[in-house]
Design a protein around this motif. Structure first.
Motif, PDB file in Angstrom:
ATOM      1  N   GLN A 205      54.572  31.464  29.004  1.00  0.00           N
ATOM      2  CA  GLN A 205      54.338  30.107  28.518  1.00  0.00           C
ATOM      3  C   GLN A 205      55.619  29.396  28.096  1.00  0.00           C
ATOM      4  O   GLN A 205      55.784  28.198  28.357  1.00  0.00           O
ATOM      5  CB  GLN A 205      53.357  30.142  27.340  1.00  0.00           C
ATOM      6  N   GLU A 206      56.557  30.122  27.461  1.00  0.00           N
ATOM      7  CA  GLU A 206      57.798  29.471  27.048  1.00  0.00           C
ATOM      8  C   GLU A 206      58.594  28.981  28.250  1.00  0.00           C
ATOM      9  O   GLU A 206      59.282  27.949  28.179  1.00  0.00           O
ATOM     10  CB  GLU A 206      58.643  30.398  26.163  1.00  0.00           C
ATOM     11  N   SER A 207      58.514  29.707  29.383  1.00  0.00           N
ATOM     12  CA  SER A 207      59.184  29.243  30.600  1.00  0.00           C
ATOM     13  C   SER A 207      58.459  28.024  31.167  1.00  0.00           C
ATOM     14  O   SER A 207      59.102  27.059  31.610  1.00  0.00           O
ATOM     15  CB  SER A 207      59.202  30.366  31.644  1.00  0.00           C
ATOM     16  N   PHE A 208      57.140  28.053  31.142  1.00  0.00           N
ATOM     17  CA  PHE A 208      56.329  26.929  31.627  1.00  0.00           C
ATOM     18  C   PHE A 208      56.658  25.645  30.862  1.00  0.00           C
ATOM     19  O   PHE A 208      56.897  24.588  31.463  1.00  0.00           O
ATOM     20  CB  PHE A 208      54.855  27.305  31.468  1.00  0.00           C
ATOM     21  N   LEU A 209      56.725  25.735  29.542  1.00  0.00           N
ATOM     22  CA  LEU A 209      57.012  24.547  28.736  1.00  0.00           C
ATOM     23  C   LEU A 209      58.464  24.096  28.913  1.00  0.00           C
ATOM     24  O   LEU A 209      58.743  22.899  29.017  1.00  0.00           O
ATOM     25  CB  LEU A 209      56.723  24.839  27.260  1.00  0.00           C
ATOM     26  N   TYR A 210      59.394  25.052  28.949  1.00  0.00           N
ATOM     27  CA  TYR A 210      60.804  24.696  29.091  1.00  0.00           C
ATOM     28  C   TYR A 210      61.070  24.058  30.458  1.00  0.00           C
ATOM     29  O   TYR A 210      61.907  23.168  30.583  1.00  0.00           O
ATOM     30  CB  TYR A 210      61.680  25.928  28.901  1.00  0.00           C
ATOM     31  N   GLY A 211      60.328  24.485  31.479  1.00  0.00           N
ATOM     32  CA  GLY A 211      60.461  23.838  32.773  1.00  0.00           C
ATOM     33  C   GLY A 211      60.107  22.362  32.697  1.00  0.00           C
ATOM     34  O   GLY A 211      60.760  21.519  33.325  1.00  0.00           O
ATOM     35  N   HIS A 212      59.070  22.023  31.914  1.00  0.00           N
ATOM     36  CA  HIS A 212      58.723  20.612  31.701  1.00  0.00           C
ATOM     37  C   HIS A 212      59.873  19.852  31.054  1.00  0.00           C
ATOM     38  O   HIS A 212      60.209  18.730  31.468  1.00  0.00           O
ATOM     39  CB  HIS A 212      57.483  20.506  30.799  1.00  0.00           C
TER      40      HIS A 212
END
Length: 458
Positions: free
Chosen positions: A117-124
């Protein structure tokens, strides 16, 4: 006529008909159908089943998609994909985060070790900064990092109700965009076909041949450059390039907030007796003065921070292996100064020790000869502590100078270090075209005037 296959044709057709109600990735395939009818008595070959399935698929009505049109700044689409790269000399699978603005088709791509999830949000966050703003709505598959299907709740209009993950809700509240999740059971190409196509486009055009990079930082810099180069492309049937359409769309996007969202997982940990905090089976070192106290761990996609309240105690590269120890040797130097007998077997120093210049090993030998029984090691540890206040290159240079001068102790190295750090860095002024100024500052000192001054004071 098909005397062997004929009696089983209706059975195979019935199984193929069931595929229309099954999930796309869990439908009956030719090998599975062959396995089923063989248990029912079929004596023929599998190739005959494959031939019939191919004929069946050709006679089915091809899937038709609805053309979609989007307004500037209103919509974007987001998805994950997988790709292979040569990372640090090894072929590895990486996770590709892709977001595309629907109007301009401007695309942002970045790579992560996992789809956490932290990668998913940071990608945004990285995508929004790349676009210079935030679209009003973003479409997704039913990603577990964003939404969970609440099958234990009543269905609404025949669909299982969705419940967004709390962290994703918090993230959306920070950036103020709406989320749209594709219809369950429908292929994503119907509702977010641009990014579905975009993931494949990225693999074929950005990652062929396989990039050879040393780190994720280098890989993502390469992907960013290829995203920018893609701005010059003109999509078929579009009047302008992607970059020109983005310039038109940019003003319609929501403005960026004053600060980025903190994209990390937060948990607490109690330090081990070895001054380490454990996160996902891996142990990260903390300065020994914090041993045996509770700390906060913030796990970002590429690094881990360990905090005492709001004070950052340590920062390490994030490890995605299992049961690994990550040490910062500086965390243990105060303890080694107190316990010099453990120096030779100190695990936190072993990797760093292999990279020391030869002058460090020579200094250590001379200090041990000069001050045995531990004092020499203590003096050497104090020299290592200088790395916390001075650049490594300057410390190494000071050690070499001190060895040449024969002042092999902390004070001597500090003296050399101060000379190096305060020496002028600019080149001397070239006065070759002004010979009349050569003598300025170089004329001999006349001490008679000082003698006259001293006589007058008597």
């Amino acid at each position: 006529m098909a005397p062997v296959f004929g009696p089983y044709k209706a059975r195979v057709d019935a199984l193929l008909k069931q595929n229309e109600q099954l999930p796309r990735k869990q439908q009956y395939t030719s090998p599975k159908i062959f396995e089923i009818i063989r248990t029912e008595g079929y004596q023929g070959c599998e190739s005959r089943i494959r031939q019939h399935v191919a004929e069946w698929n050709r006679t089915r009505k091809q899937e038709v998609f609805l053309p979609l049109e989007f307004e500037p700044g209103q919509d974007a689409q987001c998805d994950w994909g997988e790709a292979y790269v040569v990372l640090g000399g090894e072929r590895k699978k990486v996770q590709i985060f892709t977001m595309r603005l629907c109007y301009s088709r401007r695309t942002f791509v970045t790579a992560f070790p996992t789809q956490k999830q932290e990668s998913f949000l940071y990608g945004h966050v990285l995508a929004f900064n790349h676009f210079g703003g935030i679209p009003y709505r973003i479409s997704y598959d039913n990603l577990a990092t964003a939404v969970k299907m609440a099958f234990d709740r009543p269905k609404q209009r025949g669909r299982p109700p969705r419940q967004e993950q709390r962290a994703f809700q918090s993230f959306r509240s920070h950036y103020l965009f709406e989320s749209h999740f594709c219809t369950v059971g429908l292929q994503g190409a119907h509702e977010k076909g641009q990014v579905e196509h975009g993931v494949g486009f990225v693999r074929r055009n950005y990652l062929v041949p396989l990039p050879e990079v040393a780190s994720f930082e280098e890989l993502n810099q390469l992907l960013k450059e290829r995203c920018l180069a893609d701005d010059e492309r003109r999509v078929s049937r579009q009047p302008t390039t992607i970059g020109q359409a983005w310039q038109e769309e940019r003003s319609a996007l929501r403005p960026l907030p004053t600060f980025d969202y903190d994209c990390c997982e937060i948990t607490t940990a109690r330090l081990t007796p070895y001054s380490q905090a454990t996160y996902e089976t891996n142990r990260y070192s903390v300065p020994v003065k914090r041993a045996r106290s509770a700390v906060t761990v913030k796990a970002y996609p590429f690094h881990v921070e360990i905090l005492d309240g709001t004070t950052v105690l340590a920062r390490h590269p994030r490890c995605y292996g299992r049961e690994q120890d990550l040490f910062d040797p500086f965390h243990y130097l105060p303890l080694l100064e107190q316990r010099p007998g453990a120096f030779d077997h100190a695990k936190p120093l072993k990797k760093w020790r292999r990279d020391w210049p030869e002058s460090y090993h020579l200094l250590l030998r001379k200090l041990r000869e000069k001050w045995p029984e531990g004092r020499g090691i203590q003096e050497f540890v104090r020299v290592l502590m200088l790395h916390q206040d001075y650049p490594s290159e300057e410390v190494a240079q000071a050690v070499e100078q001190a060895l040449d001068l024969g002042c092999i102790h902390l004070d001597g190295i500090l003296h050399c270090l101060h000379q190096i750090s305060t020496s002028p860095t600019s080149a001397p002024l070239d006065l070759s075209d002004r010979p009349d100024l050569d003598a300025v500052g170089n004329q001999p000192i006349d001490l008679s005037r000082y003698e006259q001054l001293l006589k007058q004071s008597w």
